[in-house]
Every structure is written in C-alpha cells, then in structure tokens.
Design a protein around this motif. Structure first.
Motif, PDB file in Angstrom:
ATOM      1  N   LEU A  59       0.836  -1.192   0.000  1.00  0.00           N
ATOM      2  CA  LEU A  59       0.000   0.000   0.000  1.00  0.00           C
ATOM      3  C   LEU A  59       0.876   1.250   0.000  1.00  0.00           C
ATOM      4  CD1 LEU A  59      -2.788   1.299   0.161  1.00  0.00           C
ATOM      5  CD2 LEU A  59      -2.684   1.038   2.651  1.00  0.00           C
ATOM      6  N   HIS A  60       1.976   1.195   0.700  1.00  0.00           N
ATOM      7  CA  HIS A  60       2.910   2.330   0.728  1.00  0.00           C
ATOM      8  C   HIS A  60       3.408   2.662  -0.680  1.00  0.00           C
ATOM      9  CE1 HIS A  60       6.111   4.999   2.021  1.00  0.00           C
ATOM     10  NE2 HIS A  60       6.944   4.271   1.279  1.00  0.00           N
ATOM     11  N   ASP A  61       3.779   1.635  -1.447  1.00  0.00           N
ATOM     12  CA  ASP A  61       4.247   1.863  -2.816  1.00  0.00           C
ATOM     13  C   ASP A  61       3.158   2.497  -3.677  1.00  0.00           C
ATOM     14  OD1 ASP A  61       6.883   0.881  -2.484  1.00  0.00           O
ATOM     15  OD2 ASP A  61       6.162  -1.165  -2.711  1.00  0.00           O
ATOM     16  N   TRP A  62       1.928   2.001  -3.533  1.00  0.00           N
ATOM     17  CA  TRP A  62       0.815   2.576  -4.300  1.00  0.00           C
ATOM     18  C   TRP A  62       0.626   4.050  -3.935  1.00  0.00           C
ATOM     19  CZ3 TRP A  62      -2.322   3.424  -8.052  1.00  0.00           C
ATOM     20  CH2 TRP A  62      -3.481   4.176  -7.858  1.00  0.00           C
ATOM     21  N   LYS A  63       0.648   4.360  -2.642  1.00  0.00           N
ATOM     22  CA  LYS A  63       0.451   5.745  -2.223  1.00  0.00           C
ATOM     23  C   LYS A  63       1.571   6.643  -2.728  1.00  0.00           C
ATOM     24  CE  LYS A  63      -2.450   5.030   1.823  1.00  0.00           C
ATOM     25  NZ  LYS A  63      -2.574   5.202   3.287  1.00  0.00           N
ATOM     26  N   GLN A  64       2.791   6.117  -2.751  1.00  0.00           N
ATOM     27  CA  GLN A  64       3.917   6.887  -3.291  1.00  0.00           C
ATOM     28  C   GLN A  64       3.629   7.250  -4.751  1.00  0.00           C
ATOM     29  OE1 GLN A  64       6.031   7.898  -0.555  1.00  0.00           O
ATOM     30  NE2 GLN A  64       7.736   7.211  -1.796  1.00  0.00           N
ATOM     31  N   TRP A  65       3.148   6.287  -5.520  1.00  0.00           N
ATOM     32  CA  TRP A  65       2.801   6.537  -6.911  1.00  0.00           C
ATOM     33  C   TRP A  65       1.610   7.479  -7.013  1.00  0.00           C
ATOM     34  CZ3 TRP A  65       3.705   7.168 -11.712  1.00  0.00           C
ATOM     35  CH2 TRP A  65       2.690   7.112 -12.662  1.00  0.00           C
ATOM     36  N   TYR A  66       0.575   7.238  -6.222  1.00  0.00           N
ATOM     37  CA  TYR A  66      -0.652   8.028  -6.290  1.00  0.00           C
ATOM     38  C   TYR A  66      -0.368   9.516  -6.093  1.00  0.00           C
ATOM     39  CZ  TYR A  66      -5.395   9.610  -5.504  1.00  0.00           C
ATOM     40  OH  TYR A  66      -6.588  10.286  -5.599  1.00  0.00           O
ATOM     41  N   TYR A  67       0.511   9.838  -5.169  1.00  0.00           N
ATOM     42  CA  TYR A  67       0.807  11.237  -4.856  1.00  0.00           C
ATOM     43  C   TYR A  67       2.033  11.781  -5.604  1.00  0.00           C
ATOM     44  CZ  TYR A  67      -2.650  10.708  -1.190  1.00  0.00           C
ATOM     45  OH  TYR A  67      -3.820  10.490  -0.506  1.00  0.00           O
ATOM     46  N   SER A  68       2.577  11.010  -6.518  1.00  0.00           N
ATOM     47  CA  SER A  68       3.801  11.417  -7.216  1.00  0.00           C
ATOM     48  C   SER A  68       3.526  12.480  -8.282  1.00  0.00           C
ATOM     49  CB  SER A  68       4.460  10.207  -7.878  1.00  0.00           C
ATOM     50  OG  SER A  68       3.684   9.774  -8.980  1.00  0.00           O
ATOM     51  N   ASP A  69       4.568  13.221  -8.592  1.00  0.00           N
ATOM     52  CA  ASP A  69       4.483  14.204  -9.669  1.00  0.00           C
ATOM     53  C   ASP A  69       4.200  13.528 -11.008  1.00  0.00           C
ATOM     54  OD1 ASP A  69       5.000  16.282  -7.904  1.00  0.00           O
ATOM     55  OD2 ASP A  69       7.144  16.352  -8.371  1.00  0.00           O
ATOM     56  N   GLU A  70       4.756  12.332 -11.205  1.00  0.00           N
ATOM     57  CA  GLU A  70       4.556  11.615 -12.467  1.00  0.00           C
ATOM     58  C   GLU A  70       3.082  11.263 -12.672  1.00  0.00           C
ATOM     59  OE1 GLU A  70       6.844  10.788 -10.169  1.00  0.00           O
ATOM     60  OE2 GLU A  70       8.736  11.164 -11.202  1.00  0.00           O
ATOM     61  N   ARG A  71       2.429  10.785 -11.619  1.00  0.00           N
ATOM     62  CA  ARG A  71       1.003  10.464 -11.757  1.00  0.00           C
ATOM     63  C   ARG A  71       0.183  11.737 -11.931  1.00  0.00           C
ATOM     64  NH1 ARG A  71      -4.046   9.471  -9.570  1.00  0.00           N
ATOM     65  NH2 ARG A  71      -4.999   7.584 -10.388  1.00  0.00           N
ATOM     66  N   HIS A  72       0.551  12.770 -11.222  1.00  0.00           N
ATOM     67  CA  HIS A  72      -0.150  14.042 -11.353  1.00  0.00           C
ATOM     68  C   HIS A  72      -0.087  14.534 -12.806  1.00  0.00           C
ATOM     69  CE1 HIS A  72      -1.776  17.904 -10.132  1.00  0.00           C
ATOM     70  NE2 HIS A  72      -0.795  18.481 -10.806  1.00  0.00           N
ATOM     71  N   GLU A  73       1.090  14.451 -13.416  1.00  0.00           N
ATOM     72  CA  GLU A  73       1.240  14.849 -14.808  1.00  0.00           C
ATOM     73  C   GLU A  73       0.407  13.965 -15.730  1.00  0.00           C
ATOM     74  OE1 GLU A  73       5.384  15.057 -15.860  1.00  0.00           O
ATOM     75  OE2 GLU A  73       5.831  16.218 -14.056  1.00  0.00           O
ATOM     76  N   ALA A  74       0.408  12.665 -15.467  1.00  0.00           N
ATOM     77  CA  ALA A  74      -0.393  11.735 -16.281  1.00  0.00           C
ATOM     78  C   ALA A  74      -1.877  12.059 -16.161  1.00  0.00           C
ATOM     79  CB  ALA A  74      -0.113  10.297 -15.862  1.00  0.00           C
ATOM     80  N   MET A  75      -2.331  12.350 -14.955  1.00  0.00           N
ATOM     81  CA  MET A  75      -3.746  12.661 -14.761  1.00  0.00           C
ATOM     82  C   MET A  75      -4.125  13.989 -15.410  1.00  0.00           C
ATOM     83  SD  MET A  75      -4.990  10.003 -13.509  1.00  0.00           S
ATOM     84  CE  MET A  75      -6.651  10.660 -13.411  1.00  0.00           C
ATOM     85  N   ASN A  76      -3.186  14.909 -15.521  1.00  0.00           N
ATOM     86  CA  ASN A  76      -3.466  16.158 -16.233  1.00  0.00           C
ATOM     87  C   ASN A  76      -3.790  15.889 -17.689  1.00  0.00           C
ATOM     88  OD1 ASN A  76      -3.199  17.878 -14.056  1.00  0.00           O
ATOM     89  ND2 ASN A  76      -1.045  18.334 -14.454  1.00  0.00           N
ATOM     90  N   GLN A  77      -3.230  14.824 -18.245  1.00  0.00           N
ATOM     91  CA  GLN A  77      -3.532  14.431 -19.620  1.00  0.00           C
ATOM     92  C   GLN A  77      -4.833  13.628 -19.708  1.00  0.00           C
ATOM     93  OE1 GLN A  77      -1.634  15.581 -22.199  1.00  0.00           O
ATOM     94  NE2 GLN A  77      -0.630  16.695 -20.536  1.00  0.00           N
ATOM     95  N   LEU A  78      -5.095  12.824 -18.685  1.00  0.00           N
ATOM     96  CA  LEU A  78      -6.277  11.957 -18.692  1.00  0.00           C
ATOM     97  C   LEU A  78      -7.569  12.695 -18.320  1.00  0.00           C
ATOM     98  CD1 LEU A  78      -4.916   8.700 -17.040  1.00  0.00           C
ATOM     99  CD2 LEU A  78      -5.893   8.906 -19.324  1.00  0.00           C
ATOM    100  N   ASN A  79      -7.511  13.565 -17.341  1.00  0.00           N
ATOM    101  CA  ASN A  79      -8.730  14.194 -16.813  1.00  0.00           C
ATOM    102  C   ASN A  79      -9.617  14.851 -17.867  1.00  0.00           C
ATOM    103  OD1 ASN A  79      -8.590  13.348 -14.142  1.00  0.00           O
ATOM    104  ND2 ASN A  79      -7.300  15.075 -13.540  1.00  0.00           N
ATOM    105  N   PRO A  80      -9.051  15.545 -18.862  1.00  0.00           N
ATOM    106  CA  PRO A  80      -9.936  16.151 -19.874  1.00  0.00           C
ATOM    107  C   PRO A  80     -10.719  15.128 -20.700  1.00  0.00           C
ATOM    108  CG  PRO A  80      -7.777  17.185 -19.924  1.00  0.00           C
ATOM    109  CD  PRO A  80      -7.665  15.981 -19.035  1.00  0.00           C
ATOM    110  N   THR A  81     -10.310  13.874 -20.685  1.00  0.00           N
ATOM    111  CA  THR A  81     -10.999  12.837 -21.463  1.00  0.00           C
ATOM    112  C   THR A  81     -12.077  12.127 -20.654  1.00  0.00           C
ATOM    113  OG1 THR A  81      -9.503  11.011 -20.903  1.00  0.00           O
ATOM    114  CG2 THR A  81      -8.862  12.443 -22.745  1.00  0.00           C
TER     115      THR A  81
END
Length: 93
Positions: A59-81
């Motif tokens: 769960l710690h690894d998932w949370k690290q990814w969930y709150y990461s800058d990389e996921r945030h950037e990916a979601m900036n691309q996904l959210n408009p869709t």
C-alpha cells in the motif's frame, strides 16, 4: 501485495485520446518503485468504460505513486478525457 482497480468513464468521442494518455500513464507506473504489473480492460457492454488493474508490492508503494508528480502529470492528460472522476478500489488477497 495489493491490487488497485481504477474505473474510468470516458467522455463521448474521447476514447482514442484517452487510450493514448492511459497507455503513457501505465508506462510511467511501470517505472514506479513497487509496481509489479498492470493491465487495462475495456467493458464489453459499455464502450466508454475502462478499467485498470494493477498489482503493487505494498500500500505504501501505491500511495507513493498516487501522490507522485509523475502520476499528477499523467492525470493532467487523462482528466480532460473523463466524463466523471475515476473510482479507485484497493484490494488484497
């Protein structure tokens, strides 16, 4: 080990744009510490519903990814869709 199920509802006529952005997001997750595997699934009855099932070391690894800058950037691309907010379910065996 945990599993993460992400359910997304794609906005009308945004499926191909979503698929490209989702593929890039999954590639980024592959590089995240603790990521074991992941796959995307299409709902056979609802063409604009997508699922992502990923396996993480903890769960710690998932949370690290969930709150990461990389996921945030990916979601900036996904959210408009997306037609709605993604739904995330955390699972374990």
């Amino acid at each position: 080990m945990i599993y993460v199920l992400v359910e997304r509802h794609i906005a009308d006529s945004m499926e191909s744009t979503y698929d490209v952005a989702a593929r890039l997001a999954l590639e980024a997750a592959h590089r995240a510490p603790g990521f074991i595997s992941g796959e995307t699934l299409n709902d056979l009855q609802r063409h604009n519903h997508r699922y992502l099932l990923s396996k993480w070391r903890s769960l710690h690894d998932w949370k690290q990814w969930y709150y990461s800058d990389e996921r945030h950037e990916a979601m900036n691309q996904l959210n408009p869709t997306l037609a709605d907010f993604e739904k995330i379910t955390l699972l374990e065996r």
